[in-house]
Design an enzyme around this catalytic site. Structure first.
Site, PDB file in Angstrom:
ATOM      1  N   PRO A   1      87.679  48.877  12.468  1.00  0.00           N
ATOM      2  CG  PRO A   1      88.409  49.288  10.304  1.00  0.00           C
ATOM      3  CD  PRO A   1      88.817  48.604  11.568  1.00  0.00           C
ATOM      4  CD  GLU A   2      82.624  48.636  16.574  1.00  0.00           C
ATOM      5  OE1 GLU A   2      81.388  48.598  16.628  1.00  0.00           O
ATOM      6  OE2 GLU A   2      83.336  48.749  17.582  1.00  0.00           O
TER       7      GLU A   2
ATOM      8  CG  HIS B   1     101.879  49.283   6.678  1.00  0.00           C
ATOM      9  ND1 HIS B   1     102.494  48.147   7.176  1.00  0.00           N
ATOM     10  CD2 HIS B   1     102.385  50.328   7.374  1.00  0.00           C
ATOM     11  CE1 HIS B   1     103.323  48.492   8.145  1.00  0.00           C
ATOM     12  NE2 HIS B   1     103.281  49.800   8.286  1.00  0.00           N
TER      13      HIS B   1
ATOM     14  NE  ARG C   1      96.666  47.695  14.945  1.00  0.00           N
ATOM     15  CZ  ARG C   1      95.843  48.043  15.922  1.00  0.00           C
ATOM     16  NH1 ARG C   1      94.950  47.174  16.376  1.00  0.00           N
ATOM     17  NH2 ARG C   1      95.897  49.241  16.454  1.00  0.00           N
TER      18      ARG C   1
ATOM     19  CE  LYS D   1      70.944  30.867  23.752  1.00  0.00           C
ATOM     20  NZ  LYS D   1      69.554  30.471  23.515  1.00  0.00           N
TER      21      LYS D   1
END
Length: 269
Positions: free
Chosen positions: A2-3, A90, A109, A150
């Site tokens: 999930p972002e 889970h 997980r 950078k």
């Protein structure tokens, strides 16, 4: 995983059911996820959830005595149940509310987190974070100044939480494509004009994804159990070897910073 949009959609999904409601009890079935679950989370019991905010990919459940910090990890999800039902394999954390509803955290997980921060204190997981990408603090001028000199790939640069939070792999790929910038270019080579485009596209793609309900991944669904819809409209992510939607050239794929990266050598420079 999930972002930011998925986490924001989760926040929007659970907030109407929890904000202003009192926690009856918390049940923790896994003593450790990414980190050990602190016993202090018991302090949630008897407290009213005053607000649910998001910082980067963390959800902050705020009460008068402290804040529960939740991270969905690689595969975590939150559901609001109308009544308690038997927990699955889970289902690691349940927050039982006095209104009868249950906030259930599922994480196959076990790479997510439930943490606690006392009121008035700070937590190390929230330290050294850059601005939110949809905030006024995230500007082209700010990023152009930070990128000077950078020698790191621009894709890695915009995914670094020290510069800006929440630009995950999917949205970095998509934003760079719609900006016409090759993900392999050094961050210091991006011009002020290009930063204007890139920052605008990052804001646009994230906002649109939140509006659409978050990107559908195999491990993610919204708080009401419905999947997001943005994945159906991805331009390049996960499309290596397919025709570019703009020019028809084949989408290229390579690893940058150990993350799969997708781009078009014709449309991106």
């Amino acid at each position: 995983m999930p972002e930011l949009p998925e986490v924001e959609v989760s926040r929007l999904g659970i907030s109407p059911h929890l904000v202003g409601e009192k926690v009856k009890r918390i049940e923790v079935r896994a003593p450790k996820l990414r980190w050990e679950i602190p016993y202090d989370l018991k302090k949630l019991e008897g407290q009213v959830i005053r607000d649910i905010r998001r910082r980067a990919k963390y959800l902050l459940l705020e009460t008068d005595v402290g804040t529960a910090i939740v991270h969905l990890g690689m595969s975590g999800s939150l559901r609001v149940l109308d009544a308690p039902i038997e927990a699955g394999k889970h289902d690691h954390v349940d927050l039982f509310m006095c209104n009868g509803k249950v906030l259930r955290y599922n994480d196959p997980r076990r790479f997510g987190a439930w943490l606690w921060c006392e009121k008035g204190a700070s937590h190390q997981v929230l330290a050294n974070l850059g601005p939110e990408p949809l905030s006024e603090g995230f500007t082209a001028k700010y990023m152009h100044e930070r990128a000077q000199g950078k020698r790191v790939a621009i894709k890695q640069f915009i995914m670094d939480n020290k510069h800006v939070v929440g630009v995950g792999n999917i949205y970095a790929n998509e934003s760079l494509f719609t900006s016409g910038i090759l993900p392999t270019r050094m961050a210091g080579s991006i011009t002020a004009k290009e930063w204007q485009m890139l920052v605008s596209e990052i804001k646009s793609v994230l906002a649109y994804s939140i509006q659409q309900g978050g990107t559908t991944l195999k491990d993610f669904a919204q708080a009401d159990g419905k999947p997001g819809y943005f994945a159906q409209e991805l331009r390049v992510y996960g499309k290596g070897g397919e025709p570019c939607p703009v020019c028809g050239a084949l989408i290229q794929e390579q690893k940058i910073g150990q993350r799969n990266t997708f781009f078009c050598r014709i449309c991106q420079h």
